[in-house]
Design a protein around this motif. Sequence first.
Motif, mmCIF file in Angstrom:
data_model
loop_
_atom_site.group_PDB
_atom_site.id
_atom_site.type_symbol
_atom_site.label_atom_id
_atom_site.label_comp_id
_atom_site.label_asym_id
_atom_site.label_seq_id
_atom_site.Cartn_x
_atom_site.Cartn_y
_atom_site.Cartn_z
ATOM 1 N N TYR A 74 1.498 2.739 -3.888
ATOM 2 C CA TYR A 74 0.768 2.690 -4.819
ATOM 3 C C TYR A 74 0.210 4.022 -4.885
ATOM 4 O O TYR A 74 -0.070 4.472 -6.097
ATOM 5 C CB TYR A 74 -1.022 2.546 -4.305
ATOM 6 N N GLU B 9 1.066 -1.073 -0.164
ATOM 7 C CA GLU B 9 -0.006 0.112 0.299
ATOM 8 C C GLU B 9 0.593 1.390 -0.185
ATOM 9 O O GLU B 9 1.021 2.505 -0.428
ATOM 10 C CB GLU B 9 -0.797 0.105 0.978
ATOM 11 N N TYR C 108 -1.596 -4.900 -7.742
ATOM 12 C CA TYR C 108 -3.015 -4.694 -6.700
ATOM 13 C C TYR C 108 -4.294 -5.418 -7.601
ATOM 14 O O TYR C 108 -4.285 -5.275 -7.060
ATOM 15 C CB TYR C 108 -2.942 -3.067 -6.635
ATOM 16 N N ARG D 130 -7.026 -3.542 -9.355
ATOM 17 C CA ARG D 130 -7.581 -2.487 -8.618
ATOM 18 C C ARG D 130 -8.248 -2.097 -10.082
ATOM 19 O O ARG D 130 -8.253 -1.972 -11.218
ATOM 20 C CB ARG D 130 -6.852 -1.695 -7.958
ATOM 21 N N THR D 131 -9.529 -1.941 -9.658
ATOM 22 C CA THR D 131 -10.849 -1.726 -11.245
ATOM 23 C C THR D 131 -10.216 -0.179 -11.385
ATOM 24 O O THR D 131 -10.150 -0.474 -12.893
ATOM 25 C CB THR D 131 -11.727 -1.347 -10.652
#
Length: 339
Positions: free
Chosen positions: A189, A186, A211, A213-214
Amino acid sequence: MIKIVSSISMKTGILAVCVYGVAGCSGLPEKKRSSKSINEIVTEITKTNVLMGDAVGYGIERPEQWDRYEELRLRAGDKELMALTSDTNGVVRCYAFQALANRKTADLFPIVRQHLADTALVKTLDGCSGGSQKVGDFFLETITINKRAWKLNVDQKAVIDSLLIFENGNRLNARDKLLSAVEPEEKYYKRLRQLAIMENSRPAVVALSKYRRTQDKPLIEALLKDPYGQAYGFNSVRNFPDRSFYPFLEQSLKSEVTKNNRGNDERLQLLYEAIVQYKDEASRKLLKLALSEAKDMQYIYHSDYLQMALKKYPAAIYEGIVNPVFTGVPKSNLSSNKR
């Protein structure tokens, strides 16, 4: 795993580095030694202005430029070499730092830290291979690749890694290599998103794909649509095989089997590695179709790419698509690990 320190505000400056010819520091032959001053040696290095190893050309001969480096290494003291790492000529900076790194008598961390912004290109020649590289990258390669050279300690490496990632505007190739190794933690990111969006960093998008992630999917899709960024896109899908990316892979593979591709194509290898992440009937049919349409040498290339992908990412659903002739993948491997 990369350790990031809290202090990242240190300014960067100019740096130099060299890796070629590091192993050839056996001393200058007596007949080659001269009474030239350090300044005269530096002037001759600057005039040739090519960073050479100890054996160059098709005849693999020892060049005079390497003799100049050896004479500089043997005659200059640490303080003189340290001063030369800030010389106006990039090749001189490279040779000076290389000599210091091989000598291992001084702490080079302040020099490395100060000169992370040295993006000047130097011409290089080692063996029959010529090219160019940023001197800052040569610095870092010298102290990482050469096993006998001076090394950063753990804390020093953490500082350098932090500066490469978090300092704005860094343009060394070393940063891209570092991004490819970043674990999806994290604390990285937000910075990776910033690099991907504000600096259009393709390696940062690949790092973000870990990660899954959308909100990062549009960045990956943009790479898949970009002919110059597809390799990074395929690499990203390999990390994040979302169903929305599959049509791009399907279209790409159907197009590639109609072209005259060659072996050792990293982009196509990544394409196959991305497709086999899906492990479903649709991807199996696509791979079978590609091999059925590839002709002659193209069949050999594409089947080899597929075999290498399955060796790296085996899955039972792909068993029997292609015989493991070229890469020597045992059939049992294709069904031993259901991923």
